[in-house]
Design a protein around this motif. Sequence first.
Motif, PDB file in Angstrom:
ATOM      1  N   PHE A   1     -12.597  11.872  -0.635  1.00  0.00           N
ATOM      2  CA  PHE A   1     -13.112  12.213  -1.557  1.00  0.00           C
ATOM      3  C   PHE A   1     -12.376  12.912  -2.880  1.00  0.00           C
ATOM      4  O   PHE A   1     -12.700  12.676  -4.127  1.00  0.00           O
ATOM      5  CB  PHE A   1     -14.173  13.536  -1.393  1.00  0.00           C
ATOM      6  N   LEU A   2     -11.242  13.638  -2.494  1.00  0.00           N
ATOM      7  CA  LEU A   2     -10.389  14.293  -3.541  1.00  0.00           C
ATOM      8  C   LEU A   2      -9.400  13.125  -4.223  1.00  0.00           C
ATOM      9  O   LEU A   2      -8.811  13.538  -5.209  1.00  0.00           O
ATOM     10  CB  LEU A   2      -9.541  15.190  -2.765  1.00  0.00           C
TER      11      LEU A   2
ATOM     12  N   ALA B   1      -4.097  23.378   6.323  1.00  0.00           N
ATOM     13  CA  ALA B   1      -5.262  24.251   6.131  1.00  0.00           C
ATOM     14  C   ALA B   1      -6.122  24.262   7.556  1.00  0.00           C
ATOM     15  O   ALA B   1      -6.237  25.511   8.022  1.00  0.00           O
ATOM     16  CB  ALA B   1      -6.281  23.953   4.988  1.00  0.00           C
ATOM     17  N   ALA B   2      -6.035  23.072   7.921  1.00  0.00           N
ATOM     18  CA  ALA B   2      -6.802  23.134   9.445  1.00  0.00           C
ATOM     19  C   ALA B   2      -5.877  23.758  10.376  1.00  0.00           C
ATOM     20  O   ALA B   2      -6.367  24.530  11.200  1.00  0.00           O
ATOM     21  CB  ALA B   2      -7.300  21.604   9.767  1.00  0.00           C
TER      22      ALA B   2
ATOM     23  N   LEU C   1     -12.719  14.875  11.092  1.00  0.00           N
ATOM     24  CA  LEU C   1     -13.729  13.997  10.107  1.00  0.00           C
ATOM     25  C   LEU C   1     -13.810  14.648   8.853  1.00  0.00           C
ATOM     26  O   LEU C   1     -13.715  13.924   7.772  1.00  0.00           O
ATOM     27  CB  LEU C   1     -15.057  13.885  10.838  1.00  0.00           C
ATOM     28  N   LEU C   2     -13.747  15.881   8.745  1.00  0.00           N
ATOM     29  CA  LEU C   2     -14.119  16.792   7.665  1.00  0.00           C
ATOM     30  C   LEU C   2     -12.654  16.479   6.601  1.00  0.00           C
ATOM     31  O   LEU C   2     -12.525  16.234   5.498  1.00  0.00           O
ATOM     32  CB  LEU C   2     -13.935  18.195   7.894  1.00  0.00           C
ATOM     33  N   VAL C   3     -11.376  16.751   7.229  1.00  0.00           N
ATOM     34  CA  VAL C   3     -10.138  16.495   6.585  1.00  0.00           C
ATOM     35  C   VAL C   3     -10.062  14.857   6.129  1.00  0.00           C
ATOM     36  O   VAL C   3      -9.844  14.673   4.872  1.00  0.00           O
ATOM     37  CB  VAL C   3      -8.903  16.601   7.433  1.00  0.00           C
ATOM     38  N   ILE C   4     -10.602  14.028   6.838  1.00  0.00           N
ATOM     39  CA  ILE C   4     -10.442  12.637   6.523  1.00  0.00           C
ATOM     40  C   ILE C   4     -11.456  12.467   5.058  1.00  0.00           C
ATOM     41  O   ILE C   4     -10.818  11.710   4.067  1.00  0.00           O
ATOM     42  CB  ILE C   4     -10.838  11.717   7.447  1.00  0.00           C
TER      43      ILE C   4
ATOM     44  N   ARG D   1      -2.410  15.286   1.567  1.00  0.00           N
ATOM     45  CA  ARG D   1      -2.984  15.089   2.979  1.00  0.00           C
ATOM     46  C   ARG D   1      -2.193  16.153   3.849  1.00  0.00           C
ATOM     47  O   ARG D   1      -2.964  16.918   4.765  1.00  0.00           O
ATOM     48  CB  ARG D   1      -2.276  13.896   3.278  1.00  0.00           C
ATOM     49  N   ARG D   2      -1.201  16.774   3.327  1.00  0.00           N
ATOM     50  CA  ARG D   2      -0.366  17.880   4.210  1.00  0.00           C
ATOM     51  C   ARG D   2      -0.979  19.228   3.887  1.00  0.00           C
ATOM     52  O   ARG D   2      -1.229  19.753   4.911  1.00  0.00           O
ATOM     53  CB  ARG D   2       0.997  17.828   3.916  1.00  0.00           C
TER      54      ARG D   2
END
Lengths: 278, 333
Positions: free
Chosen positions: B188-189, B278-279, B180-183, B272-273
């Motif tokens: 946002f970015l 990072a995750a 959810l945070l990545v999405i 996206r990558r």
Amino acid sequence: MIELQGIQKYFNRGEPHEVHALRNINLQIAHGEFVTVIGSNGAGKSTILNIIAGVYAPDDGKVEIDGRDVTRLPEYRRAAFVGRVFQNPLDGTAGSMTVEQNLALALRRGERRGLQRGVGRQRRNQFREALASLGLGLEDRLDARVRLLSGGQRQALTLLMATLRRPDVLLLDEHTAALDPGAAAKVAELTATIVERDRLTTLMVTHNMQQALALGTRTLMMHQGQIILDISGPERRNLTVQDLIARFAAVRKDKEVIADDELLLTGATSENQHPPTT
Amino acid sequence: MPSFLSDLLTSTQWPGSIAIGLAYAAVVLGVFITFRILAFPDLTIDGSFPLGAAVAAVLLMRFGWNHWSTLPAATFAGAVAGATTALLAARLRINGLLASILVALALNSINLRILGQGVAERVPTANLPIAFNAPDVTDIAKGPMRSLLVDVCLAADECITPAVADRYAAILVFLVITALLVILLHWFLNTELGLALRATGDNEQMVRAQGINPTAMRVIGLALSNGLIALSGALYARYQGFADVTLGRGLIIVGLASVIIGEVVLPPSVLRRALLGAALGAVLYRVLITLALNTTGNIGLQESDLQLITAVIVIVALAAPQLRRYFAPRRAT
């Protein structure tokens, strides 16, 4: 319209290497006027542009754009009225971002930025069309990182970004000087086309006397922080580079005599008379 | 192989380190925002991570808050800390790195105070245990995971226990939160505001010329980053069963190491990558550490050598361009 009233600008004020960069500049530029500015290094050409853009505030005097007093308005807020292209092609764009992302940033110049999508389909079409007008094939490279573009392409993109929203003033700071001759000619041509098409009030600094006379409707010559020549209209139309150099030499001689008188009167050191060449 | 696999599935160690890696994923996303997007070396993390842990632990244990609502509370506290750093740097013209160290230092005292709240004496406290039976965000997945996994046996004597199943429950919940945070970050970015934020770290002159206030962008960026970091602190504290004021010590290096590992495994060609990397880097870092401690136990490395190993990983990664140049075949000029 741009109006500068009694602009004074010092650098390193109060220090031994103080520079009086602009000396009581009064200048009015009418709507739709395209002014080219020439002068030697340290004459104050770029300083005038930066004073209008709000990069720094004048030590004295007033800056008005379209009747608004913007003297104390910070650079990022003044950007609402001002489009800019810099000498270094790297300065006007974000290299790590794509062509369309850069254009999306420029599309909202001077407006609030919210949580709307930066690049949607509609905007992408708008960008493609605008890029096609440059004739550089950039319309097919919307998602290419700007870092991958040539200096000329980057400068053309910056010019497009500066004019994507019609600016009240377009400021060009030797924007063709760092390009190879071919690219410089292309960017100069694009500049003329866009300024003409949108009837933009423009101030262009250049080192190139030929360019100063070929482009625009009015030419200013600066020397030691002052405007020493201001020509437009029929007088300018027939002027050659040789004439310009001759006039420059004549005026400079006058000025130097005055400067020497000042020297005698004030006892100032000669250092103050000659801004450093940068 | 079967023994390795069964070890992987039945010991608490491996699922445990993956769960912790995922709990740290938000830290790494936060570090990615400051170091990679904003190019602002932010060490607020030293204080904002334990801040999130302290806020969540105290609200949960002493004020009876719902365990889910402790997460936004911790996030908000971290965001305020991050914004403070950015404002100190911009308004008072304090060097950014120094401003962040100052805020982290101040947060150390604040965190001691926070951990002392909710009891009559309000004595500043360095550590607050979280009862193992206190409600937990990973609870919702525990039931299904237990009924799915418990007593699945891979070998005669190697079965998955409830304790291991709970770790898989944590992995699942943390995975969903991380996704959810990545999405959300990706969305946002790519908004107008997000693009302005990204440009600020790239070319500040251009940003100002386009009418963007770089200070505002840094405030938003550091608030976002430290909000994520504090959220991570809250998840981590609850998972580990305690909040402690020293949790953030050296964490920036862990964050950087994870960002770098992510970049190596998933070269960031597009945003996206980069976010996924990072995750992923957060998890891989934990796995690598666990691996290093397991396989090098024979050569005498201990848990206490963790920070040395991390520092070496980061040094090698940072030095990679130099080393590559040094060892590259010299061309005649």
